[in-house]
Design an enzyme around this catalytic site. Structure first.
Site, PDB file in Angstrom:
ATOM      1  CB  ILE A  85      -0.929   0.092   1.246  1.00  0.00           C
ATOM      2  CG1 ILE A  85      -1.545  -1.176   1.686  1.00  0.00           C
ATOM      3  CG2 ILE A  85      -1.902   1.286   0.947  1.00  0.00           C
ATOM      4  CD1 ILE A  85      -2.754  -1.619   0.551  1.00  0.00           C
ATOM      5  CD  GLU A 101       7.146  -9.024   1.254  1.00  0.00           C
ATOM      6  OE1 GLU A 101       6.722  -7.880   1.184  1.00  0.00           O
ATOM      7  OE2 GLU A 101       8.129  -9.249   0.655  1.00  0.00           O
TER       8      GLU A 101
HETATM    9  N1  THU Z   1       7.461  -4.032  -1.639  1.00  0.00           N
HETATM   10  C1  THU Z   1       6.685  -4.981  -1.064  1.00  0.00           C
HETATM   11  O1  THU Z   1       5.830  -4.793  -1.051  1.00  0.00           O
HETATM   12  N2  THU Z   1       7.622  -6.136  -0.470  1.00  0.00           N
HETATM   13  C2  THU Z   1       8.844  -5.867  -0.544  1.00  0.00           C
HETATM   14  O2  THU Z   1       9.683  -7.051   0.114  1.00  0.00           O
HETATM   15  C3  THU Z   1       9.679  -5.154  -1.317  1.00  0.00           C
HETATM   16  C4  THU Z   1       8.912  -3.902  -2.069  1.00  0.00           C
HETATM   17  C5  THU Z   1       6.685  -2.932  -2.278  1.00  0.00           C
HETATM   18  C6  THU Z   1       7.160  -1.536  -1.733  1.00  0.00           C
HETATM   19  C7  THU Z   1       6.674  -0.536  -2.868  1.00  0.00           C
HETATM   20  O3  THU Z   1       5.190  -0.290  -2.976  1.00  0.00           O
HETATM   21  C8  THU Z   1       7.032  -1.399  -4.308  1.00  0.00           C
HETATM   22  O4  THU Z   1       7.210  -2.776  -3.882  1.00  0.00           O
HETATM   23  C9  THU Z   1       8.256  -0.882  -4.722  1.00  0.00           C
HETATM   24  O5  THU Z   1       9.420  -0.864  -3.902  1.00  0.00           O
END
Ligand code: THU
Length: 148
Positions: free
Chosen positions: A47, A59
């Site tokens: 989000i 996560e």
């Molecule tokens: N992001 C995640 O949701 N989990 C991760 O482990 C790495 C990055 C998301 C955060 C952001 O919204 C997008 O990926 C780009 O960094």
């Protein structure tokens, strides 16, 4: 041991979670699904926020949902992350970031083993573990003196 069928199911849950990703800035959509020791599954998506630093990863969304609903022991986590228009049948591996690894570390099950499934398609995934992704980690036990 977690059965193959459950791993497949958890990966599909992560793909479903990704559908609710809110990522208008990076356009990188991530979904996660956590299986808890008590047999529940919690979905999470990343989000984002116009104030970029307020973004939460998929996560951690799933982790806070689980803990706030009373499940504090995680046995498996499935993750899928990809650019919004990616071909979901052929994805690159997108591993949990460092902050998410530490947050997941807090909620290890009694065995200490947390399975990590990083999906490359709705039916294919790479298996790892929290211990492999975050060796020599710092956790609640290191603060045990506070509990005595
Ligand atoms: N992001 C995640 O949701 N989990 C991760 O482990 C790495 C990055 C998301 C955060 C952001 O919204 C997008 O990926 C780009 O960094």
């Amino acid at each position: 041991m977690i059965k193959e069928e459950m791993k497949q199911y958890l990966v599909k849950e992560a793909f479903l979670a990704r559908e609710n990703s809110y990522a208008p800035y990076s356009r990188f959509k991530v979904g996660a699904a956590i299986l808890t020791t008590d047999g529940r599954i919690f979905r999470g998506a990343n989000i984002e926020n116009a104030s970029y630093g307020a973004t939460i990863c998929a996560e951690r969304t799933a982790a806070v949902k689980a803990v706030s609903e009373g499940s504090k022991s995680f046995v498996a986590v499935a993750v899928v992350g990809a650019e919004e228009n990616a071909d979901l049948e052929h994805l690159d591996l997108a591993y949990p970031c460092g902050i998410c690894r530490q947050v997941l570390r807090e909620f290890l099950p009694p065995s200490g083993e947390l399975l990590i499934l990083v999906a490359t398609s709705p039916t294919e995934y790479f298996e790892s573990s929290l211990n492999a992704l975050l060796p020599h980690s710092f956790g609640p036990e290191d603060l045990g003196y506070l509990l005595e």
